[in-house]
Design a protein around this motif. Structure first.
Motif: not given
Length: 184
Positions: A79-92, A95-100
């Motif tokens: 949910t957090i990841a999708k809210r970030v993406v809805e804003k046109g932003a990226v979740l980073r 550890d571990p290295k994830i860029v969503f």
């Protein structure tokens, strides 16, 4: 590239220190670090996370050190990841290295996996806590939360002819609590 907003969380301020998370996030480029002292098993009451999400703009990044700093539940993490993406932003996540950014299935799989790990971890934490409470009860150390309602006072008001609603208003307690005290 937009701004990097950091997010740090500790469960309690009793013996935990958020300073190391904050310093690491700043080292990784966060211009502002939002900090919550809250349980990671739910999103309610996480005002700083909400503030960070509201401030995100296109091409910004929300940065967290570990997935469990955001959430200990798959659904909440996604949910957090999708809210970030809805804003046109990226979740980073560091550890571990994830860029969503919502375009890479592998990142979503990793978030799902770490959300699942967080859920399992939450389950084991609760199980250990229950075992600890049971052991303390057997030793007579754990007595539970002290009573805040005096049953004698509730009965005395009932004996004066007051009903449950009037008693609850007079004592500033819930009506269910009155019924519970009268049943004892």
């Amino acid at each position: 590239m937009g701004k990097v907003l950091g997010y740090a969380r500790i469960s309690t301020d009793n013996g935990q220190d958020i300073a190391s998370q904050k310093a690491k996030l700043e080292e990784l480029g966060a211009v502002v670090v939002f900090c919550d002292i809250a349980n990671g098993s739910k999103l309610d009451g996480r005002e700083q996370l909400e503030a960070a999400l509201r401030l995100l703009e296109p091409s910004d990044q929300l940065l967290a050190l570990h997935p469990d700093r955001l959430a200990r539940d798959t659904g909440d993490l996604l949910t957090i990841a999708k809210r970030v993406v809805e804003k046109g932003a990226v979740l980073r996540i560091d550890d571990p290295k994830i860029v969503f950014d919502g375009t890479d299935m592998a990142s979503e799989v990793l978030l799902t996996l770490f959300g699942l790990i967080g859920s399992v971890e939450k389950h084991f934490i609760r199980a250990r806590q229950r075992r600890g409470i049971e052991a303390a009860k057997l030793k007579g150390v754990y007595k539970g939360r002290p009573a805040t309602i005096d049953p004698a006072q509730v009965r005395a008001l009932r004996d004066e002819g007051l009903g449950a609603t009037a008693i609850s208003r007079r004592l500033n307690i819930g009506r269910a609590s009155v019924y519970r005290m009268l049943a004892v």
